[in-house]
Design an enzyme around this catalytic site. Structure first.
Site, PDB file in Angstrom:
ATOM      1  N   GLU A   1       3.809  -0.407   2.891  1.00 20.26           N
ATOM      2  CA  GLU A   1       4.442  -1.074   4.035  1.00 20.26           C
ATOM      3  C   GLU A   1       5.621  -1.991   3.676  1.00 20.26           C
ATOM      4  OE1 GLU A   1       1.049  -2.891   5.947  1.00 20.26           O
ATOM      5  OE2 GLU A   1       0.272  -0.961   6.569  1.00 20.26           O
TER       6      GLU A   1
ATOM      7  N   ASN B   1       4.278   4.136   0.875  1.00 13.75           N
ATOM      8  CA  ASN B   1       3.430   4.439   2.028  1.00 13.75           C
ATOM      9  C   ASN B   1       3.779   3.483   3.166  1.00 13.75           C
ATOM     10  OD1 ASN B   1       0.974   5.868   2.923  1.00 13.75           O
ATOM     11  ND2 ASN B   1      -0.071   3.884   2.796  1.00 13.75           N
TER      12      ASN B   1
ATOM     13  N   HIS C   1      -1.325   6.345  11.855  1.00 17.66           N
ATOM     14  CA  HIS C   1      -2.176   5.627  12.826  1.00 17.66           C
ATOM     15  C   HIS C   1      -1.603   5.861  14.224  1.00 17.66           C
ATOM     16  CE1 HIS C   1      -4.502   3.644   9.744  1.00 17.66           C
ATOM     17  NE2 HIS C   1      -3.397   3.195   9.162  1.00 17.66           N
TER      18      HIS C   1
ATOM     19  N   GLU D   1      -3.535   7.962   6.289  1.00 10.50           N
ATOM     20  CA  GLU D   1      -4.515   7.093   6.964  1.00 10.50           C
ATOM     21  C   GLU D   1      -4.716   7.513   8.420  1.00 10.50           C
ATOM     22  OE1 GLU D   1      -3.503   2.923   6.460  1.00 10.50           O
ATOM     23  OE2 GLU D   1      -2.805   3.245   4.421  1.00 10.50           O
TER      24      GLU D   1
ATOM     25  N   ASP E   1      -5.685   8.233  12.037  1.00 10.71           N
ATOM     26  CA  ASP E   1      -6.692   7.965  13.067  1.00 10.71           C
ATOM     27  C   ASP E   1      -5.981   7.955  14.412  1.00 10.71           C
ATOM     28  OD1 ASP E   1      -5.560   5.378  12.905  1.00 10.71           O
ATOM     29  OD2 ASP E   1      -7.354   4.445  12.070  1.00 10.71           O
TER      30      ASP E   1
HETATM   31  C1  XIL Z   1      -7.587  -1.847   6.469  1.00 12.12           C
HETATM   32  C2  XIL Z   1      -9.063  -1.623   6.221  1.00 12.12           C
HETATM   33  O1  XIL Z   1      -9.416  -0.413   6.831  1.00 12.12           O
HETATM   34  C3  XIL Z   1      -9.878  -2.776   6.781  1.00 12.12           C
HETATM   35  O2  XIL Z   1     -11.246  -2.626   6.455  1.00 12.12           O
HETATM   36  C4  XIL Z   1      -9.360  -4.075   6.227  1.00 12.12           C
HETATM   37  O3  XIL Z   1     -10.053  -5.152   6.835  1.00 12.12           O
HETATM   38  C5  XIL Z   1      -7.864  -4.208   6.490  1.00 12.12           C
HETATM   39  O4  XIL Z   1      -7.196  -3.079   5.946  1.00 12.12           O
HETATM   40  N1  XIL Z   1      -2.899   0.128   6.632  1.00 12.12           N
HETATM   41  C6  XIL Z   1      -3.341   0.179   5.331  1.00 12.12           C
HETATM   42  C7  XIL Z   1      -4.785   0.000   5.048  1.00 12.12           C
HETATM   43  O5  XIL Z   1      -2.558   0.517   4.441  1.00 12.12           O
HETATM   44  O6  XIL Z   1      -5.007  -0.555   3.775  1.00 12.12           O
HETATM   45  C8  XIL Z   1      -5.462  -0.824   6.099  1.00 12.12           C
HETATM   46  O7  XIL Z   1      -6.856  -0.830   5.837  1.00 12.12           O
HETATM   47  C9  XIL Z   1      -5.171  -0.261   7.470  1.00 12.12           C
HETATM   48  C10 XIL Z   1      -3.690  -0.281   7.752  1.00 12.12           C
END
Ligand code: XIL
Length: 372
Positions: free
Chosen positions: A178, A219, A255, A284, A286
């Site tokens: 990020e 990422n 996401h 990631e 979802d």
């Molecule tokens: C999130 C985890 O899923 C949580 O359990 C934690 O509290 C916070 O981080 N982007 C990312 C991940 O790169 O590392 C994050 O993971 C979600 C957003």
């Protein structure tokens, strides 16, 4: 711990490739588990071939899940599902800096090693996540004022040591997580402020020195649709490539939310990066929704999951598709986005949702214009 609360508040619309997967080793990993090593309650070999893992293997794609442990890896149903359906795992939290070095100089890899053992026992690859980020930093680091020179030294030590600890055991590292704001400007993190934009190249070089075979990724989220952010990432990786800095891939976090339009530009955005000779991955995935759950919302979610996976499959160098959390009981969404949840393909009781069926469909069918 600070979490980005403004995250993904979208206003807008919503090797070959396989050779980079280290050939035969990863081919074995792709084809995955057997009933013998999947542990108690695991599926038969026939089920394996028909699940996400087996189907993804046929398409040359790694399919992953973010793992939260302990205590999940002690749960037989969770373990069996993870082994049967996924060929890759990412640590949900256990490889982040606040977990691996809770006190300065006190390195604790217990949880990470636990996950690593599970992965190797079930022929899964590990995506290391993450070496350089602005969240989930240890208190000893955030609670003190440091000079820029101190921070440079601390970061170098961290990146080199963590990458070295897992040398040869992670397939890829999200080295930088990020780095950009939504408008494509640099996020002014502790690392940016101390080292300037050069922190990215330095961290990549340090990671490469410590683990020369790991694929090194940058990422970020919203790269699926946000052109300003994708442009900034493109300019950065182009520059790194030109300068010979070791960088091998760009991770699209993926996401999504059903309250936003599906991010239609994602295929073009993925292809921009593969055009530079890089791998890409959905790291990631979802698809969250405003609660309560309804059948209509689940149908939209299924559609989004299926389309996102099809987009990855359509791009020859989209090497992996990782879902952030195995089930709705293991998702970060409810804790961060008030009133939202149900973001994964399995419900709280590990029963497959319509999204699961749609993911299988996507793996079964080649879409028009697909590069594979
Ligand atoms: C999130 C985890 O899923 C949580 O359990 C934690 O509290 C916070 O981080 N982007 C990312 C991940 O790169 O590392 C994050 O993971 C979600 C957003």
């Amino acid at each position: 711990m600070s979490i980005r609360l403004g995250l993904h508040r979208r206003t807008g619309p919503g090797v070959g490739a396989r050779s980079v997967l280290a050939g035969a080793v990863v081919a074995t990993l792709l084809f995955g588990t057997t009933a013998a090593n999947a542990g108690p309650g695991s599926a038969t070999r026939a089920d394996d071939l028909d699940g996400l893992r087996g189907l993804a293997a046929k398409r040359g794609l790694l399919i992953g899940s973010a793992v939260y442990n302990p205590p999940l890896l002690g749960d037989a149903r969770y373990r069996a599902l993870l082994a049967r359906e996924f060929s890759a795992v990412s640590p949900g939290n256990v490889m982040k800096w606040d977990t691996v070095e809770p006190e300065r100089g006190m390195v604790d890899l217990t949880a990470a090693d636990h996950m690593m053992r599970f992965a190797s026992g079930h022929r899964q690859i590990v995506r290391g996540h993450t070496l350089v980020w602005h969240n989930q930093l240890p208190y000893w680091l955030t609670q003190k004022t440091w000079s820029d020179a101190d921070l440079a030294t601390i970061l170098e030590k961290h990146v080199k040591e963590e990458a070295a600890k897992f040398r040869g055991r992670v397939y890829a590292w999200d080295v930088i997580n990020e780095p950009f704001n939504e408008d494509g400007t640099w996020r002014e993190t502790i690392w940016y402020k101390a080292l300037g934009p050069g922190y990215v190249a330095k961290a990549l070089q340090w990671a490469h020195e410590a683990d020369p075979r790991a694929k090194l990724y940058l990422n970020d989220y919203n790269l699926e649709w946000n052109t300003a952010k994708a442009d900034a990432m493109y300019a950065l990786v182009s520059d790194l490539r030109e300068r010979g800095v070791p960088v091998h891939g760009v991770g699209f976090q993926g996401h999504l939310g059903i309250q936003y339009d599906y991010p239609a530009p994602v295929i073009d955005h993925l292809r921009r990066f593969t055009g530079l000779g890089l791998d890409v991955a959905i790291t990631e995935a979802d698809v969250r929704m405003p609660l309560p759950v309804t059948d209509a919302k689940l149908a939209t979610q299924a559609d989004y999951f299926g389309r996102l996976l099809s987009a990855c499959l359509a791009v020859r160098r989209c090497v992996s598709f990782t879902i952030w959390g195995l089930s709705d009981a293991h998702s970060w969404v409810p804790g961060v986005f008030a009133g939202q949840g149900a973001a994964t393909p399995y419900d709280h009781d590990l029963r497959p949702k319509p999204a699961y069926a749609e993911l299988r469909e996507a793996l079964r069918h080649r879409v028009a214009g697909s590069e594979r």
